[in-house]
Design a protein around this motif. Structure first.
Motif, PDB file in Angstrom:
ATOM      1  N   PHE A   1       0.893  -1.302  -0.042  1.00  0.00           N
ATOM      2  CA  PHE A   1       0.006   0.095  -0.143  1.00  0.00           C
ATOM      3  C   PHE A   1       0.873   1.157  -0.019  1.00  0.00           C
ATOM      4  O   PHE A   1       0.604   2.312  -0.774  1.00  0.00           O
ATOM      5  CB  PHE A   1      -0.820  -0.040   1.298  1.00  0.00           C
ATOM      6  CG  PHE A   1      -2.342   0.848   1.038  1.00  0.00           C
ATOM      7  CD1 PHE A   1      -3.240   0.744   0.389  1.00  0.00           C
ATOM      8  CD2 PHE A   1      -2.046   2.104   1.803  1.00  0.00           C
ATOM      9  CE1 PHE A   1      -4.273   1.304   0.173  1.00  0.00           C
ATOM     10  CE2 PHE A   1      -3.202   2.993   1.309  1.00  0.00           C
ATOM     11  CZ  PHE A   1      -4.221   2.552   0.703  1.00  0.00           C
ATOM     12  N   ILE A   2       1.977   1.206   1.038  1.00  0.00           N
ATOM     13  CA  ILE A   2       2.576   2.366   0.960  1.00  0.00           C
ATOM     14  C   ILE A   2       3.448   2.658  -0.354  1.00  0.00           C
ATOM     15  O   ILE A   2       3.804   3.772  -0.874  1.00  0.00           O
ATOM     16  CB  ILE A   2       3.956   2.260   2.177  1.00  0.00           C
ATOM     17  CG1 ILE A   2       3.190   2.501   3.510  1.00  0.00           C
ATOM     18  CG2 ILE A   2       5.130   3.069   1.891  1.00  0.00           C
ATOM     19  CD1 ILE A   2       3.037   3.878   3.702  1.00  0.00           C
ATOM     20  N   ASP A   3       3.871   1.345  -1.172  1.00  0.00           N
ATOM     21  CA  ASP A   3       4.658   1.597  -2.414  1.00  0.00           C
ATOM     22  C   ASP A   3       3.600   2.398  -3.453  1.00  0.00           C
ATOM     23  O   ASP A   3       4.283   3.097  -4.177  1.00  0.00           O
ATOM     24  CB  ASP A   3       4.946   0.142  -2.611  1.00  0.00           C
ATOM     25  CG  ASP A   3       5.886   0.015  -4.053  1.00  0.00           C
ATOM     26  OD1 ASP A   3       6.870   0.837  -4.103  1.00  0.00           O
ATOM     27  OD2 ASP A   3       5.467  -0.448  -5.048  1.00  0.00           O
ATOM     28  N   LYS A   4       2.340   1.777  -3.423  1.00  0.00           N
ATOM     29  CA  LYS A   4       1.642   2.766  -4.176  1.00  0.00           C
ATOM     30  C   LYS A   4       1.352   4.294  -3.944  1.00  0.00           C
ATOM     31  O   LYS A   4       1.433   5.139  -5.036  1.00  0.00           O
ATOM     32  CB  LYS A   4       0.162   2.323  -4.334  1.00  0.00           C
ATOM     33  CG  LYS A   4      -0.044   0.723  -4.712  1.00  0.00           C
ATOM     34  CD  LYS A   4      -1.288   0.206  -4.583  1.00  0.00           C
ATOM     35  CE  LYS A   4      -2.522   0.908  -5.256  1.00  0.00           C
ATOM     36  NZ  LYS A   4      -3.817   0.586  -5.103  1.00  0.00           N
ATOM     37  N   LYS A   5       1.268   4.684  -2.822  1.00  0.00           N
ATOM     38  CA  LYS A   5       1.633   6.115  -2.393  1.00  0.00           C
ATOM     39  C   LYS A   5       2.747   6.596  -2.925  1.00  0.00           C
ATOM     40  O   LYS A   5       2.835   7.850  -3.164  1.00  0.00           O
ATOM     41  CB  LYS A   5       1.253   6.042  -0.638  1.00  0.00           C
ATOM     42  CG  LYS A   5      -0.132   5.626  -0.302  1.00  0.00           C
ATOM     43  CD  LYS A   5      -1.203   6.454  -0.367  1.00  0.00           C
ATOM     44  CE  LYS A   5      -2.264   6.072   0.266  1.00  0.00           C
ATOM     45  NZ  LYS A   5      -3.666   6.825  -0.161  1.00  0.00           N
ATOM     46  N   ALA A   6       3.988   5.929  -2.481  1.00  0.00           N
ATOM     47  CA  ALA A   6       5.327   6.441  -2.914  1.00  0.00           C
ATOM     48  C   ALA A   6       5.233   7.007  -4.211  1.00  0.00           C
ATOM     49  O   ALA A   6       5.924   7.892  -4.661  1.00  0.00           O
ATOM     50  CB  ALA A   6       6.358   5.322  -2.284  1.00  0.00           C
ATOM     51  N   LYS A   7       4.952   5.802  -4.997  1.00  0.00           N
ATOM     52  CA  LYS A   7       4.992   6.111  -6.491  1.00  0.00           C
ATOM     53  C   LYS A   7       4.229   7.438  -6.741  1.00  0.00           C
ATOM     54  O   LYS A   7       4.689   7.962  -7.738  1.00  0.00           O
ATOM     55  CB  LYS A   7       4.496   4.793  -7.282  1.00  0.00           C
ATOM     56  CG  LYS A   7       5.375   3.994  -7.209  1.00  0.00           C
ATOM     57  CD  LYS A   7       4.564   2.450  -7.860  1.00  0.00           C
ATOM     58  CE  LYS A   7       5.572   1.413  -8.065  1.00  0.00           C
ATOM     59  NZ  LYS A   7       5.053   0.150  -8.390  1.00  0.00           N
ATOM     60  N   GLU A   8       3.058   7.572  -6.345  1.00  0.00           N
ATOM     61  CA  GLU A   8       2.275   8.727  -6.608  1.00  0.00           C
ATOM     62  C   GLU A   8       3.058  10.090  -6.057  1.00  0.00           C
ATOM     63  O   GLU A   8       2.942  11.040  -6.966  1.00  0.00           O
ATOM     64  CB  GLU A   8       0.879   8.610  -5.944  1.00  0.00           C
ATOM     65  CG  GLU A   8      -0.126   7.599  -6.561  1.00  0.00           C
ATOM     66  CD  GLU A   8      -1.179   7.819  -5.781  1.00  0.00           C
ATOM     67  OE1 GLU A   8      -2.100   8.764  -5.797  1.00  0.00           O
ATOM     68  OE2 GLU A   8      -2.102   6.545  -5.407  1.00  0.00           O
ATOM     69  N   ASP A   9       3.378  10.058  -4.843  1.00  0.00           N
ATOM     70  CA  ASP A   9       4.368  11.190  -4.511  1.00  0.00           C
ATOM     71  C   ASP A   9       5.433  11.341  -5.251  1.00  0.00           C
ATOM     72  O   ASP A   9       5.768  12.662  -5.372  1.00  0.00           O
ATOM     73  CB  ASP A   9       4.754  10.813  -3.008  1.00  0.00           C
ATOM     74  CG  ASP A   9       3.595  10.769  -2.015  1.00  0.00           C
ATOM     75  OD1 ASP A   9       2.623  11.452  -2.038  1.00  0.00           O
ATOM     76  OD2 ASP A   9       3.623  10.200  -0.754  1.00  0.00           O
ATOM     77  N   ARG A  10       6.154  10.335  -5.819  1.00  0.00           N
ATOM     78  CA  ARG A  10       7.205  10.639  -6.706  1.00  0.00           C
ATOM     79  C   ARG A  10       6.969  11.300  -7.793  1.00  0.00           C
ATOM     80  O   ARG A  10       7.687  12.210  -8.344  1.00  0.00           O
ATOM     81  CB  ARG A  10       7.860   9.022  -7.058  1.00  0.00           C
ATOM     82  CG  ARG A  10       9.400   9.369  -7.554  1.00  0.00           C
ATOM     83  CD  ARG A  10       9.778   7.803  -8.180  1.00  0.00           C
ATOM     84  NE  ARG A  10       9.857   7.053  -7.287  1.00  0.00           N
ATOM     85  CZ  ARG A  10      11.011   7.021  -6.322  1.00  0.00           C
ATOM     86  NH1 ARG A  10      12.082   7.639  -6.710  1.00  0.00           N
ATOM     87  NH2 ARG A  10      11.186   6.027  -5.619  1.00  0.00           N
ATOM     88  N   GLN A  11       5.863  10.839  -8.528  1.00  0.00           N
ATOM     89  CA  GLN A  11       5.306  11.541  -9.605  1.00  0.00           C
ATOM     90  C   GLN A  11       4.894  13.090  -9.479  1.00  0.00           C
ATOM     91  O   GLN A  11       5.442  13.824 -10.283  1.00  0.00           O
ATOM     92  CB  GLN A  11       4.177  10.794 -10.399  1.00  0.00           C
ATOM     93  CG  GLN A  11       4.363   9.605 -10.917  1.00  0.00           C
ATOM     94  CD  GLN A  11       5.601   9.515 -12.018  1.00  0.00           C
ATOM     95  OE1 GLN A  11       5.447  10.231 -12.877  1.00  0.00           O
ATOM     96  NE2 GLN A  11       6.663   8.415 -11.768  1.00  0.00           N
TER      97      GLN A  11
END
Length: 373
Positions: A122-132
């Motif tokens: 779940f955090i990985d999905k959030k992190a990818k959005e934050d990165r973009q």
């Protein structure tokens, strides 16, 4: 400006845990409250750690903050997993007591792995959005710092591929000009056989500079590139590096000292009956184990794990030790630095070596420069 979605999710997890505890305490028996003491104490430590991480991500100088905290998904995932685990434990204690059935569940590796995998996914999905989101902001800025940070983010998102393809290109993304690093007067922290550690300032914050003296024309970039992009709450991260004359400096997080020094200080404290309470000792062991597990998952071998290489921050008020594994992945740099240095070799490594390594060593006074250490 950075890690917004991850910060929001971490806050939600903390609020869920706090609400659950507040709802249970009024109706709990004295016995259940006593049983929950260690869990609530650990939860307090966790809340302070989470508060600091969110505060660091909210720095007004967001590009500088992103240079340090943009790749922090392991930190967020570790915290959210622990909040969820504590919530489960508190609910069980307050409602049923520390039952044998629940403790069996809590010590079930599959249950732990399933919960951890769920949180990390779940955090990985959030992190990818934050990165973009961060990449879009950085593209609009267009400064040299933003371009450098974009390169770091690209490398971190596909670290294994970049390391395999071009180690020099990888480490260059973490390289900064020497003049941007400012040593603090009288700020020498440690002088050893392989490196000298100084307190420095970079981006307006304090860090530790680990300075290695290496021979001319010696390429250490491949070895140093192993440290780039690694980020875990229980390892000492590389924030940047710089070169000057025949030296290479790694800029790392500034800690209070090492575990060996802390234990010596506590031994000399006559008011303290034991070095650590059981909860504190187990917590330190788990932190070190989690840091080592992360390194092994990233195919980094430490080779010199000992209390002197476990750096700590120690809160005198609540007696909490925050531990980070240091000096990993530096065997070749240390070897070069020791070989060409007049400083004495670091001592004490032999007593910490894994037993299976003694059979391969002709000299039992093995130091960190040995290939078998």
């Amino acid at each position: 400006m950075i890690n917004e979605l991850q910060c929001q999710y971490l806050l939600e997890k903390f609020c869920d845990t706090l609400t659950s505890a507040q709802a249970c305490i009024p109706d709990a028996s004295l016995q259940h409250i006593q049983e929950s003491h260690d869990t609530l104490k650990s939860l307090t430590w966790l809340a302070k750690e989470a508060e600091k991480l969110v505060h660091d991500c909210c720095d007004a100088e967001w590009i500088q903050a992103a240079m340090i905290f943009a790749n922090a998904k392991e930190h967020f995932a570790s915290l959210t997993f622990k909040f969820r685990s504590y919530m489960e434990l508190l609910h069980s204690i307050f409602k049923e007591g520390a039952t044998k059935e629940f403790l069996t569940k809590l010590h079930n590796p599959k249950w732990i792995d399933d919960v951890k995998d769920e949180e990390f996914h779940f955090i990985d999905k959030k992190a990818k959005e934050d990165r973009q989101r961060l990449l879009l902001r950085l593209i609009h800025v267009g400064s040299s710092d933003s371009k450098n940070l974009i390169r770091r983010l690209q490398i971190s998102s596909a670290r294994a591929t970049f390391l395999q393809d071009n180690a020099t290109s990888v480490i260059d993304a973490w390289k900064v000009e020497y003049k941007s690093i400012h040593r603090v007067p009288n700020g020498q922290i440690r002088k050893g056989g392989s490196a000298t550690v100084h307190k420095v300032t970079w981006l307006g914050k304090h860090f530790a500079e680990m300075c290695f003296h290496v021979p001319k024309n010696q390429n250490i970039q491949e070895e140093a590139s192993l440290l780039t992009g690694l980020s875990h709450p229980n390892i000492l991260p590389l924030f940047c590096y710089t070169t000057r004359d025949h030296s290479c400096s790694l800029i790392m997080e500034l800690m209070d000292g090492d575990l060996h020094q802390l234990m010596e200080r506590l031994v000399n404290n006559e008011s303290q009956d034991a070095l650590f309470e059981l909860l504190e000792a187990v917590d330190i062991m788990l932190q070190v184990a989690e840091g080592m597990n992360y390194l092994h998952q990233n195919r980094v071998v430490h080779r010199d794990l000992k209390s002197m290489n476990i750096l700590v921050k120690y809160n005198e008020h609540d007696k909490h030790v925050y531990a980070k594994v240091a000096d990993f992945g530096l065997s070749k740099i240390k070897e070069l630095s020791c070989t060409y240095s007049n400083l004495p070799m670091d001592l004490g490594t032999t007593r910490w070596m894994a037993p299976e390594l003694f059979g391969d060593s002709k000299d039992h006074n093995v130091g960190p420069s040995s290939s078998s250490a």
